[in-house]
Scaffold this active site. Structure first.
Site, short mmCIF file in Angstrom:
data_model
loop_
_atom_site.label_atom_id
_atom_site.label_comp_id
_atom_site.label_asym_id
_atom_site.label_seq_id
_atom_site.Cartn_x
_atom_site.Cartn_y
_atom_site.Cartn_z
N LYS A 10 -24.56 55.52 -6.00
CA LYS A 10 -23.69 54.90 -5.00
C LYS A 10 -22.58 55.87 -4.60
CE LYS A 10 -20.04 54.35 -7.99
NZ LYS A 10 -18.76 55.01 -7.92
N ASP A 135 -18.93 49.22 -13.25
CA ASP A 135 -19.83 49.45 -12.10
C ASP A 135 -21.25 48.94 -12.34
OD1 ASP A 135 -18.06 50.70 -10.46
OD2 ASP A 135 -18.69 52.75 -10.95
#
Ligand code: C5P
Length: 289
Positions: A10, A135
């Protein structure tokens, strides 16, 4: 049975830090864009132990590895006594702000749940993911998202209209930045903390309804204050990307990766080639859509 799974990464299009929490973490709002640059995991139910191997000798394969921790958490929660063999083919850099380790953990949870025929529901998977890292829950799904809290509260979003056809050029400087260090340094950069909530929604709205150029000024990462201060090289990467046509240039997460967003893939690829000619071979670049 053997399962092969891609484990993606990401970039953070925005990382706004709202303040420090009593538990030592920081309250934040972040807009996360998944990218299809991937590590590769192979999983197999066998034996009685968790056996982890990895192509990267710099990563420990013992119980400190996030994949190992994810497997332990999964087998415990699902009350499974069979062992698993996992091989991690590492292609993404470590401590690079790309969430690759978090994705490895989330992919392990999802793959083991498939391998053992879904013993855990999505709420339990989310709980386990959040204990593994802030995350990790984001990577249980595959869409762009708004993440809040310490990053573990994930609201999936539709793909952003402003990014349709756009290409990301990522530059990794050959060294990582430890996330705890970057957050600790915030104590010295007070302007980076106490952000006002709402910036993430503003960027999301622009990315959904306007063009990348309209949204340009709203991209932001509070962790640039400490990290660019220590590593001015990352600032040079951003200048290079902007002068070569990037609409946006920003650091991802706690660094060390810098990304540029270009209107199309062919521009990003030609800037990648230029960057490889100009800069040290220790610095690697990759294009992602
Ligand atoms: O959650 P994760 O293990 O990825 O976090 C690594 C470190 O980053 C934490 O120990 C903490 O120091 C810092 N952090 C933080 N606030 C967050 C996320 C991470 O202070 N929201």
């Amino acid at each position: 049975m053997r399962l092969e799974q891609e484990s993606p990464c990401k970039v953070n299009l925005l990382l706004n830090i709202l303040g420090k929490r009593p538990d030592g973490f920081h309250e934040l709002e972040t807009v996360i864009q998944p990218l299809q640059l991937c590590d590769h995991l192979t999983l197999e139910a066998t034996g009685r132990e968790i056996e982890l191997t990895c192509t990267d000798p710099n990563l420990p394969t013992d119980s400190s590895n996030l994949v190992h921790r994810a497997a332990t958490a999964f087998l415990g929660a699902a009350r499974i006594s069979t062992g698993v063999r996992i091989h991690l083919e590492k292609k993404l850099p470590i401590a690079a702000g790309l969430g690759a380790g978090s994705a490895n953990a989330a992919t392990t949870l999802l793959a083991l749940n498939r391998l053992f025929e879904q013993p855990l529901d999505s709420g339990t998977l989310h709980q386990l993911a959040a204990t593994l890292g802030s995350d990790v829950p984001f990577f249980l799904q595959s869409r762009p998202a708004l993440a809040t809290g310490r990053g573990e509260k994930v609201e999936p979003l539709e793909p952003f209209a402003a990014l349709r056809g756009a290409a990301f050029l990522l530059i990794y400087p050959g060294f990582g930045v430890p996330t705890p260090w970057a957050y600790q340094q915030l104590a010295r950069f007070l302007e980076a903390v106490n952000g006002r909530t709402g910036r993430a929604r503003r960027l999301i709205e622009l990315l959904q309804k306007k063009t990348l150029r309209d949204a340009n000024a709203e991209f932001y990462n509070a962790l640039e204050y400490p990290v660019l201060h220590k590593y001015p090289l990352l600032q040079i990467f951003q200048e290079f990307l902007r002068t070569h046509g990037a609409v946006v240039a920003l650091m991802s997460g706690s660094g060390s990766t810098t990304f540029g967003i270009f209107d199309d893939e062919s521009t990003a690829r030609s800037v990648e080639a230029e960057m490889k000619k100009r800069f040290s071979p220790a610095w690697t670049a990759a294009v992602a859509m």
